[in-house]
Design a protein around this motif. Structure first.
Motif, PDB file in Angstrom:
ATOM      1  N   ARG A   1       0.840  -1.207   0.000  1.00 27.50           N
ATOM      2  CA  ARG A   1       0.000   0.000   0.000  1.00 27.50           C
ATOM      3  C   ARG A   1       0.870   1.250   0.000  1.00 27.50           C
ATOM      4  O   ARG A   1       0.561   2.243  -0.672  1.00 27.50           O
ATOM      5  CB  ARG A   1      -0.938  -0.041   1.202  1.00 27.50           C
ATOM      6  CG  ARG A   1      -1.955  -1.177   1.123  1.00 27.50           C
ATOM      7  CD  ARG A   1      -2.633  -1.470   2.437  1.00 27.50           C
ATOM      8  NE  ARG A   1      -1.693  -2.003   3.432  1.00 27.50           N
ATOM      9  CZ  ARG A   1      -2.067  -2.549   4.580  1.00 27.50           C
ATOM     10  NH1 ARG A   1      -3.356  -2.644   4.881  1.00 27.50           N
ATOM     11  NH2 ARG A   1      -1.170  -3.013   5.424  1.00 27.50           N
TER      12      ARG A   1
ATOM     13  N   LEU B   1      -4.159   6.785   0.536  1.00 29.13           N
ATOM     14  CA  LEU B   1      -4.753   5.802  -0.364  1.00 29.13           C
ATOM     15  C   LEU B   1      -6.255   5.660  -0.082  1.00 29.13           C
ATOM     16  O   LEU B   1      -6.647   5.345   1.052  1.00 29.13           O
ATOM     17  CB  LEU B   1      -4.058   4.457  -0.168  1.00 29.13           C
ATOM     18  CG  LEU B   1      -4.212   3.388  -1.254  1.00 29.13           C
ATOM     19  CD1 LEU B   1      -3.653   3.880  -2.587  1.00 29.13           C
ATOM     20  CD2 LEU B   1      -3.510   2.105  -0.817  1.00 29.13           C
TER      21      LEU B   1
ATOM     22  N   LYS C   1      -8.456  -3.247  -2.385  1.00 22.40           N
ATOM     23  CA  LYS C   1      -8.086  -4.036  -3.559  1.00 22.40           C
ATOM     24  C   LYS C   1      -6.718  -4.677  -3.364  1.00 22.40           C
ATOM     25  O   LYS C   1      -6.527  -5.870  -3.654  1.00 22.40           O
ATOM     26  CB  LYS C   1      -8.082  -3.144  -4.799  1.00 22.40           C
ATOM     27  CG  LYS C   1      -7.701  -3.896  -6.075  1.00 22.40           C
ATOM     28  CD  LYS C   1      -7.737  -3.001  -7.305  1.00 22.40           C
ATOM     29  CE  LYS C   1      -7.329  -3.777  -8.555  1.00 22.40           C
ATOM     30  NZ  LYS C   1      -7.383  -2.930  -9.774  1.00 22.40           N
TER      31      LYS C   1
ATOM     32  N   LEU D   1      -2.840   7.164  -8.298  1.00 24.77           N
ATOM     33  CA  LEU D   1      -2.909   6.022  -7.386  1.00 24.77           C
ATOM     34  C   LEU D   1      -3.587   4.812  -8.014  1.00 24.77           C
ATOM     35  O   LEU D   1      -3.161   3.675  -7.796  1.00 24.77           O
ATOM     36  CB  LEU D   1      -3.656   6.436  -6.115  1.00 24.77           C
ATOM     37  CG  LEU D   1      -2.914   7.418  -5.197  1.00 24.77           C
ATOM     38  CD1 LEU D   1      -3.856   8.000  -4.155  1.00 24.77           C
ATOM     39  CD2 LEU D   1      -1.739   6.711  -4.517  1.00 24.77           C
ATOM     40  N   ALA D   2      -4.645   5.022  -8.782  1.00 16.48           N
ATOM     41  CA  ALA D   2      -5.358   3.896  -9.378  1.00 16.48           C
ATOM     42  C   ALA D   2      -4.444   3.124 -10.325  1.00 16.48           C
ATOM     43  O   ALA D   2      -4.440   1.885 -10.346  1.00 16.48           O
ATOM     44  CB  ALA D   2      -6.603   4.381 -10.120  1.00 16.48           C
ATOM     45  N   ALA D   3      -3.640   3.850 -11.106  1.00 10.10           N
ATOM     46  CA  ALA D   3      -2.712   3.189 -12.029  1.00 10.10           C
ATOM     47  C   ALA D   3      -1.644   2.422 -11.262  1.00 10.10           C
ATOM     48  O   ALA D   3      -1.233   1.330 -11.665  1.00 10.10           O
ATOM     49  CB  ALA D   3      -2.070   4.226 -12.948  1.00 10.10           C
TER      50      ALA D   3
ATOM     51  N   ALA E   1       3.067   6.175  -7.337  1.00 12.63           N
ATOM     52  CA  ALA E   1       2.213   7.202  -7.943  1.00 12.63           C
ATOM     53  C   ALA E   1       2.937   8.544  -7.973  1.00 12.63           C
ATOM     54  O   ALA E   1       2.875   9.278  -8.968  1.00 12.63           O
ATOM     55  CB  ALA E   1       0.896   7.310  -7.183  1.00 12.63           C
TER      56      ALA E   1
ATOM     57  N   LEU F   1      -9.063   1.393  -2.939  1.00 11.19           N
ATOM     58  CA  LEU F   1      -7.788   0.935  -3.498  1.00 11.19           C
ATOM     59  C   LEU F   1      -6.986   0.141  -2.476  1.00 11.19           C
ATOM     60  O   LEU F   1      -6.338  -0.851  -2.802  1.00 11.19           O
ATOM     61  CB  LEU F   1      -6.979   2.139  -3.988  1.00 11.19           C
ATOM     62  CG  LEU F   1      -7.552   2.881  -5.203  1.00 11.19           C
ATOM     63  CD1 LEU F   1      -6.668   4.064  -5.559  1.00 11.19           C
ATOM     64  CD2 LEU F   1      -7.705   1.943  -6.397  1.00 11.19           C
TER      65      LEU F   1
ATOM     66  N   VAL G   1      -1.923   1.067  -8.240  1.00  9.63           N
ATOM     67  CA  VAL G   1      -2.529  -0.142  -7.662  1.00  9.63           C
ATOM     68  C   VAL G   1      -2.757  -1.189  -8.746  1.00  9.63           C
ATOM     69  O   VAL G   1      -2.532  -2.389  -8.524  1.00  9.63           O
ATOM     70  CB  VAL G   1      -3.845   0.214  -6.944  1.00  9.63           C
ATOM     71  CG1 VAL G   1      -4.581  -1.052  -6.512  1.00  9.63           C
ATOM     72  CG2 VAL G   1      -3.564   1.101  -5.735  1.00  9.63           C
ATOM     73  N   ALA G   2      -3.175  -0.744  -9.923  1.00 14.06           N
ATOM     74  CA  ALA G   2      -3.385  -1.685 -11.028  1.00 14.06           C
ATOM     75  C   ALA G   2      -2.093  -2.407 -11.370  1.00 14.06           C
ATOM     76  O   ALA G   2      -2.087  -3.612 -11.646  1.00 14.06           O
ATOM     77  CB  ALA G   2      -3.931  -0.942 -12.244  1.00 14.06           C
TER      78      ALA G   2
END
Length: 277
Positions: free
Chosen positions: A118, A254, A261, A132-134, A125, A258, A136-137
């Motif tokens: 995390r 975060l 996830k 952040l989404a990218a 990022a 996310l 985590v992906a």
């Protein structure tokens, strides 16, 4: 004895600090002169090994051909060396058609730095400016690859990660001894961590030597030197490389979805290292 010490980690997990601290232990004057992590333990994915020791032009080869030649280049480099070789690695431990990418026969040891994924997502990022989404992906993508951005010369081979858990397990399950270090422990007990590193590498350093190396590479010291000297660690333009140097920043940064996830995808390996709350 010649051979490699691989300094491995998933990106943004403490690899640069470990290389700087280790260099400060082995070459204290070099760190004082210039804040440079690449001069001591360059990236194992650099194509220069293929060019220098195999006398091949990497630009004439496909990515697959370069990948299969890298173990051969490592063996040739080790055979020509007079002592230990240190290399940074962000790739997973993996097989190629010509054998393990990091050949056990020329491996003296390996270090693996693990960090709460995390916090890795938050740091990545900022490093890339990609959000952040990218980040985590990427941590949850078993096909994740690091490679040169379009339009830039490819100085390193594509680096296959895969997902965070797969990366960790690949290095922990590889043949031979491994020194595992948690990023969080590097922060709370850097002297103890560097003492472990020295023991694994057979470096006869005294306690005073270790403490001096830690003092020279403390986060605030590195942060101040970056401000005055600059430091190019590959970060996006305008970003600081030595930005936070803390653990648990994900709690304030975060979004809950996310964080959940990551927790859902990596629960088993996270629990193994105490990343449970």
């Amino acid at each position: 004895m010649s051979g490699f010490y691989w300094i491995a980690s998933y990106p943004k997990s403490g690899n640069t600090w470990l290389r700087l601290a280790l260099r400060a232990l082995l070459e204290p004057d070099a760190v004082v002169r210039r804040l440079d992590a690449t001069g001591f333990a360059p990236d194992a994915a650099q194509l220069i090994d293929i060019e220098e020791v195999l006398d091949l032009e990497s630009g004439d080869l496909t990515a697959a051909e370069c990948r299969n030649l890298r173990p051969l280049a490592s063996c040739a480099r080790a055979a020509a060396a007079a002592g230990p070789i240190y290399r940074k690695v962000h790739e997973a431990w993996q097989q190629t058609e010509s054998g393990p990418l990091f050949p056990p026969d020329v491996t003296l040891g390996r270090f693996y730095v693990v960090r709460d994924p995390r916090d890795v997502a938050v740091s990545w990022a900022h490093f890339t400016g990609g959000g952040l989404a990218a980040a985590v992906a990427m941590l949850c993508d078993p096909r994740a690859v690091l490679q040169a951005p379009a339009g830039r010369p490819a100085l390193t081979a594509p680096q296959h990660l895969p997902c965070w858990s797969g990366h960790v397990l690949s290095w922990l399950n590889a043949p031979g001894p491994v020194c595992v270090l948690r990023y969080e422990d590097l922060l709370t007990d850097p002297v103890g961590a560097l003492r472990q590193v020295a023991a694994h590498a057979g470096i006869g350093a005294g306690d005073g030597d270790i403490r001096r190396a830690v003092a020279a590479t403390g986060f605030k010291v590195l942060q101040a030197r970056e401000g005055s000297e600059g430091f190019d660690g590959g970060q996006v333009a305008g970003a600081r490389f030595f930005r936070s140097g803390t653990a648990g920043q994900w709690r304030e940064t975060l979004p809950e979805g996310l964080a959940l996830k990551i927790r859902s995808f990596h629960h088993e390996v996270m629990s193994r290292f105490g990343y449970e709350d």
